[in-house]
Write a protein that holds these residues in place. Sequence first.
Motif, short mmCIF file in Angstrom:
data_model
loop_
_atom_site.label_atom_id
_atom_site.label_comp_id
_atom_site.label_asym_id
_atom_site.label_seq_id
_atom_site.Cartn_x
_atom_site.Cartn_y
_atom_site.Cartn_z
N ILE A 1 0.85 -1.19 0.00
CA ILE A 1 0.00 0.00 0.00
C ILE A 1 0.89 1.24 0.00
O ILE A 1 1.82 1.36 0.82
CB ILE A 1 -0.93 0.01 1.23
CG1 ILE A 1 -1.78 -1.27 1.26
CG2 ILE A 1 -1.84 1.24 1.21
CD1 ILE A 1 -2.56 -1.45 2.54
N LYS B 1 -3.22 0.40 -3.53
CA LYS B 1 -2.76 -0.95 -3.18
C LYS B 1 -2.27 -1.63 -4.45
O LYS B 1 -3.05 -1.87 -5.37
CB LYS B 1 -3.88 -1.76 -2.53
CG LYS B 1 -3.43 -3.12 -2.04
CD LYS B 1 -4.55 -3.84 -1.29
CE LYS B 1 -4.05 -5.15 -0.69
NZ LYS B 1 -5.13 -5.86 0.05
N TYR C 1 -7.11 2.45 -2.55
CA TYR C 1 -7.37 1.71 -1.32
C TYR C 1 -7.82 2.61 -0.18
O TYR C 1 -8.60 2.19 0.68
CB TYR C 1 -6.10 0.97 -0.91
CG TYR C 1 -6.23 0.13 0.34
CD1 TYR C 1 -6.80 -1.14 0.29
CD2 TYR C 1 -5.79 0.60 1.57
CE1 TYR C 1 -6.94 -1.91 1.42
CE2 TYR C 1 -5.92 -0.17 2.71
CZ TYR C 1 -6.49 -1.42 2.63
OH TYR C 1 -6.62 -2.18 3.77
N TRP C 2 -7.34 3.85 -0.16
CA TRP C 2 -7.65 4.77 0.94
C TRP C 2 -7.78 6.18 0.40
O TRP C 2 -7.11 6.55 -0.57
CB TRP C 2 -6.52 4.72 1.97
CG TRP C 2 -6.60 5.74 3.07
CD1 TRP C 2 -7.30 5.65 4.24
CD2 TRP C 2 -5.97 7.03 3.10
NE1 TRP C 2 -7.13 6.79 4.99
CE2 TRP C 2 -6.32 7.65 4.32
CE3 TRP C 2 -5.14 7.71 2.21
CZ2 TRP C 2 -5.87 8.92 4.67
CZ3 TRP C 2 -4.69 8.98 2.55
CH2 TRP C 2 -5.06 9.57 3.78
N SER D 1 -9.17 0.74 4.87
CA SER D 1 -9.58 0.90 3.47
C SER D 1 -10.69 1.93 3.38
O SER D 1 -11.40 2.21 4.36
CB SER D 1 -10.07 -0.42 2.89
OG SER D 1 -11.29 -0.79 3.50
#
Length: 236
Positions: free
Chosen positions: A48, A59, A73-74, A170
């Motif tokens: 990540i 990711k 992913y975030w 996430s």
Amino acid sequence: MSFHLRFIVMRCFNIANCSGVASAAAGLLLSVAGFAAPAAADPREVGIWYDDTGKGAVKIEICTPTTLCGKIYWLKEPMADNGQPKIDAYNPEPSKRKRPICGLPILGDLEKISDGGFDNGWVYDPKEGKSYSVALDLVDADTLKVTGYKGMRFLGKSFIWTRAPADLPSCDSQAALPPVPAPVPAVRKKQASSDTKKNKAEAGASKLGAADVAKSSHKKKTAKAAATQPPPIASN
């Protein structure tokens, strides 16, 4: 060769029909070879990574035996101004403009190259709705150089990504949280207090005005009644 395996092979030489023994020996050799072979480690690019803005994380994963891919992913701000999850609003294909940004594929087809790193892949920028060729070069264990380009790689633009902690939540879990209410600005509170005082003053003035009107009306009625009374009879 182990003592047990050497014993099987020597026995085969002394037996006319040793096909079964040979099969057993071959199986033992394969099992020993499989146990001794070390498992291939994942490329160090896998993991990540915070992007160069710090507002998102990608990711990177192994998608086929020979290629890497990546997805969002975030997100620092997973929700749009309307309180809904952000979507791929700038995609050049209208049918894809409602795709959520969370989990959106933005890297793909990255191949390992002979001099290290990965190249010949694609990267998608949802802020612009544009795609480019892309290459990855690991600077160190926690630093990744991402180069987007069109045509010639050396004419491209590079960005530095930094490795994020493995326990980074996430954006799926972020979107599931209830929205935090925005605090009321202090100026608005002051204004509300001022408006309350103003309303009270107007209400008081209205009451006083109503009392004055009632008092004036009473005086007029009294004067009118006095005017309609017959004059007093004068006494001798």
